[in-house]
Scaffold this motif. Sequence first.
Motif, mmCIF file in Angstrom:
data_model
loop_
_atom_site.group_PDB
_atom_site.id
_atom_site.type_symbol
_atom_site.label_atom_id
_atom_site.label_comp_id
_atom_site.label_asym_id
_atom_site.label_seq_id
_atom_site.Cartn_x
_atom_site.Cartn_y
_atom_site.Cartn_z
ATOM 1 N N UNK A 159 0.847 -1.179 0.000
ATOM 2 C CA UNK A 159 0.000 0.000 0.000
ATOM 3 C C UNK A 159 0.884 1.230 0.000
ATOM 4 N N UNK A 160 0.665 2.127 -0.955
ATOM 5 C CA UNK A 160 1.495 3.326 -1.095
ATOM 6 C C UNK A 160 0.677 4.560 -0.734
ATOM 7 N N UNK A 161 1.174 5.328 0.213
ATOM 8 C CA UNK A 161 0.560 6.607 0.584
ATOM 9 C C UNK A 161 1.371 7.688 -0.128
ATOM 10 N N UNK A 162 0.770 8.305 -1.144
ATOM 11 C CA UNK A 162 1.523 9.161 -2.053
ATOM 12 C C UNK A 162 0.949 10.580 -2.045
ATOM 13 N N UNK A 163 1.824 11.553 -2.305
ATOM 14 C CA UNK A 163 1.383 12.947 -2.238
ATOM 15 C C UNK A 163 2.051 13.794 -3.306
ATOM 16 N N UNK A 164 1.333 14.847 -3.643
ATOM 17 C CA UNK A 164 1.840 15.875 -4.561
ATOM 18 C C UNK A 164 1.420 17.225 -3.992
ATOM 19 N N UNK A 165 2.312 18.218 -4.083
ATOM 20 C CA UNK A 165 2.075 19.499 -3.414
ATOM 21 C C UNK A 165 2.086 20.658 -4.412
ATOM 22 N N UNK A 166 0.904 21.164 -4.785
ATOM 23 C CA UNK A 166 0.868 22.383 -5.600
ATOM 24 C C UNK A 166 1.515 23.571 -4.883
ATOM 25 N N UNK A 167 1.447 23.560 -3.555
ATOM 26 C CA UNK A 167 2.095 24.588 -2.747
ATOM 27 C C UNK A 167 3.197 23.920 -1.932
ATOM 28 N N UNK A 168 4.436 24.138 -2.366
ATOM 29 C CA UNK A 168 5.560 23.370 -1.842
ATOM 30 C C UNK A 168 5.731 23.498 -0.331
ATOM 31 N N UNK A 169 5.367 24.669 0.218
ATOM 32 C CA UNK A 169 5.586 24.882 1.649
ATOM 33 C C UNK A 169 4.807 23.895 2.518
ATOM 34 N N UNK A 170 3.713 23.339 1.973
ATOM 35 C CA UNK A 170 2.947 22.381 2.767
ATOM 36 C C UNK A 170 3.711 21.070 2.961
ATOM 37 N N UNK A 171 4.656 20.770 2.122
ATOM 38 C CA UNK A 171 5.417 19.523 2.236
ATOM 39 C C UNK A 171 6.461 19.557 3.344
#
Length: 282
Positions: A85-97
């Motif tokens: 199971x992969x929990x994956x993310x992408x951040x349009x606003x980099x500061x949230x990462x």
Amino acid sequence: MQPDSMIRMTGALLQHGPASDRVYLMKLASPDVPRIIRFMEQLASTNGYSKLFAKVPGQAEGWFRAQGFKVEARVPGMFNGNQDGCFMAKYPKRERSVISSPKLVQKVLSTAREQSVHSGRSLPEGWKTVTMKPEDAQAMADLYRQVFETYPFPIHDPEYLRSTMDSHVRYFGIRDDAGRLTALASAEMDCSAGNVEMTDFATLADCRGKGLASILLAHMEKAMAKAGIDTAYTIARAHATGMNIVFARQGYDFAGTLPNNTQIKGDLESMNVWYKPLEACN
């Protein structure tokens, strides 16, 4: 604050909204992965969300990586014992990462791991674990309202609790010797994938320190193993030392941290993923 909205789309289940400021792909059951990703990106763009988050089987990982998603946590064999199971993310606003207090997150993990030796707890005399029923929904909502000012799902609403009972969620509680509901948790089952999320743990303030969450978790594991579930996991608040200790002591392994992932009590919080195969519980 209103809970985020749910959308069903060609076998997929998504949640989105301003509360957690994200699009969350909760279940991917569609073969048309590119279409789902495009839809997530459109939702994020239209609403200005700062995070796209997806829980997907390993066979879909490549599709998401190609569109800029990164794995933040990985649970081995989460899907029917043969796919990660992969929990994956992408951040349009980099500061949230960026995790705001990385040293605190590491301190909580270190503390949990240091105290990972299981020590059995028992309920006070006359207290008992119970499986919750639809007629308990009002008392459940009242308890959740006392513990959580806000939450990413509408657990303050008795009708919501009843509706989830009718679909895929089993709730477990602890009653004291007077019959008062003192603690709650839920098991969100994905029977088709053989996994369950152990979540929504809440204990009344005057009942804390008795190990009720640990007792509930052990009881829930036995029930889930009996139901044929292979893997249990949780998404715990990364700053909450107590809950991370509960899962470490119960033999769960750490899978990764999800930066600024979930709105709880009015703030975006980073979350730790823990997992455990349930074969040993059968």
